[in-house]
Design an enzyme around this catalytic site. Structure first.
Site, mmCIF file in Angstrom:
data_model
loop_
_atom_site.group_PDB
_atom_site.id
_atom_site.type_symbol
_atom_site.label_atom_id
_atom_site.label_comp_id
_atom_site.label_asym_id
_atom_site.label_seq_id
_atom_site.Cartn_x
_atom_site.Cartn_y
_atom_site.Cartn_z
ATOM 1 N N LYS A 42 0.862 -1.180 0.000
ATOM 2 C CA LYS A 42 0.000 0.000 0.000
ATOM 3 C C LYS A 42 0.893 1.222 0.000
ATOM 4 O O LYS A 42 2.033 1.155 0.474
ATOM 5 C CB LYS A 42 -0.876 0.003 1.262
ATOM 6 C CG LYS A 42 -2.098 0.872 1.169
ATOM 7 C CD LYS A 42 -3.114 0.327 0.195
ATOM 8 C CE LYS A 42 -4.473 0.221 0.772
ATOM 9 N NZ LYS A 42 -5.345 -0.734 0.136
HETATM 10 N N1 GLU Z 1 -7.255 -0.338 -2.838
HETATM 11 C C1 GLU Z 1 -7.753 -1.643 -3.084
HETATM 12 C C2 GLU Z 1 -7.895 -2.428 -1.789
HETATM 13 O O1 GLU Z 1 -7.793 -1.900 -0.695
HETATM 14 C C3 GLU Z 1 -6.968 -2.462 -4.076
HETATM 15 C C4 GLU Z 1 -5.956 -1.745 -4.867
HETATM 16 C C5 GLU Z 1 -5.486 -2.495 -6.091
HETATM 17 O O2 GLU Z 1 -6.306 -2.751 -6.918
HETATM 18 O O3 GLU Z 1 -4.297 -2.801 -6.164
HETATM 19 O O4 GLU Z 1 -8.154 -3.595 -1.824
#
Ligand code: GLU
Length: 421
Positions: A108
């Site tokens: 992240k």
């Molecule tokens: N932000 C999304 C999550 O918390 C996924 C991000 C992505 O697609 O890599 O699952």
């Protein structure tokens, strides 16, 4: 223990992990290896503002583990983002990807900024500079970025363009959540919300809850919350009786017109002043009696003090980490009243379709929308089935079952690869 990640959200992710580690009887020397991130990067992101001055923003990226393939996860633009929050979200991404069977570790990233207070030009310069600072640490086979809170398709396109410009050729597989015009996939934007709605339908079927005519409350009206609200009303005939966003909470016992609310936020930037709904204190939102409650905003909103007052049949965790460990204990005692769909299962649709997008980008071979949605539901069905089966067989809460499946898969890969050198 004090460390660079100290933060309530990281503490929540660690507390959850420790419960799983006890349940799975993980040896002490493996615990810290599984819990702490493999790599964390902090960068200074200098941006020239429209008034000519330069402001330095703080940017982060955490790559949780590298045992199963590249790392994968979104980038969050928010004033409250910290390294600790990003580390927690990266850890959850690891368990989420493993539960869904995706060949990724979790990651992240984030930039501490308020995107709504930046002009389009400032936002573009910030996005490009953040990505440029990250180039030594990412790659289509190292770490693939995607969208999260405060970022969108346009920002993903700038990320992709900035990375590609450095390589000298187009590299669509470096990010997911891109617009279709630059190699994005059909159905990524709707994927998280669509997955949440699918799982609510499955849960309702299991507990014999009729959705048609039932009531729902949705916290957060961004990309995920608004699509869930739309799916619950238009597809399932439910009434969404309360919604909220950063501007406040709004209710209408007869049902909010979800499409009108979406149009209103497009035109006004938030739900503030939404016609046909009454504003009320946001901290009352989560305890409104309803059939389906969907926290789709931030972490830690359901805690020891309000969990006993939650009055829903299905709690669908569209956000990451909305429920604390204290609240979980209360829900476990209330398992016959409240069916919890834990976050790493409930909101996995986003990263699942991101995986489809990465595969399509790598192969330059694109799928139709029906194929994307079909495959998404198949993956979710398998994960849902596995969680319910384990929970029933071992008489454990859904969250413990979901996390245990994810952690076990990562642990297996770790131990089979062995310790280097
Ligand atoms: N932000 C999304 C999550 O918390 C996924 C991000 C992505 O697609 O890599 O699952």
């Amino acid at each position: 223990m004090q460390h660079i990640y100290s933060n309530p959200t990281f503490q929540l992710a660690c507390d959850q992990f420790k419960l799983i580690a006890d349940y799975l009887n993980i040896s002490p020397d493996l615990r810290d290896r599984l819990m702490f991130p493999k790599r964390s990067i902090t960068v200074a992101v200098p941006v020239r503002l429209d008034n000519g001055t330069v402001r330095v923003f703080e940017g982060y990226r955490v790559q949780h583990h590298l045992s199963m393939g590249p790392t994968k996860g979104g980038t969050r633009f928010s004033p409250s983002v910290t390294l600790g929050e990003v580390a927690a979200l990266a850890m959850w991404m690891s368990w989420k990807c493993a539960l869904a069977g995706l060949p990724y570790g979790g990651a992240k990233g984030g930039v501490q900024c308020d995107p709504r207070r930046l002009s389009p030009g400032e936002l573009e310069r910030l996005s490009r500079r953040y990505l440029a600072e990250m180039i030594p640490f990412i790659g289509p086979h190292t770490d693939i970025m995607g969208p999260d809170m405060g970022t969108n398709e346009q920002i993903m396109a700038w990320f992709m363009d900035t990375y590609s410009a450095r390589q000298g050729y187009t590299v669509p597989e470096i990010v997911t959540g891109k617009p279709l015009s630059v190699g994005g996939t059909y159905g990524r934007r709707e994927s998280t919300g669509r997955g949440v709605v699918y799982l609510i339908e499955r849960a309702a079927h299991l507990i014999n809850l009729k959705l048609v005519g039932g009531t729902a409350v949705v916290q957060g009206f961004g990309n995920v919350g608004s699509i869930v609200a739309r799916g619950l009303t238009h597809k399932n005939g439910m009434k969404v009786i309360a919604i909220s966003d950063v501007s406040g909470a709004y209710r209408n016992e007869d049902g909010i017109d979800v499409r009108a609310a979406e149009q209103y936020t497009k035109e006004h930037g938030s739900l503030e002043g939404l016609p046909g709904a009454e504003s009320f204190p946001p901290d009352e939102l989560l305890t409104i009696p309803c059939d389906v409650l969907v926290p789709a905003a931030i972490s830690g909103v359901i805690h020891g003090k309000n969990a006993a007052k939650v009055q829903c049949r299905i709690l669908a965790e569209a956000a990451n980490g909305p429920t604390t460990v204290e609240a979980d204990k209360i829900f476990f005692e209330r398992w016959q009243d409240v069916f919890v769909i834990p976050d790493i299962l409930c909101n996995a649709g986003g990263v699942i379709v991101s995986y489809f997008e990465w595969v399509q980008s790598l192969q330059s071979f694109f799928w139709r929308e029906t194929e994307v949605v079909d495959r998404l539901f198949r993956v979710l069905e398998q994960s849902f089935g596995a969680v319910i089966k384990r929970s029933k067989e071992q008489k454990i809460p859904h969250r413990i079952a979901a996390l245990a499946i994810g952690v076990e898969k990562v642990m297996r890969a770790r131990t089979q690869r062995g310790l280097f050198p």
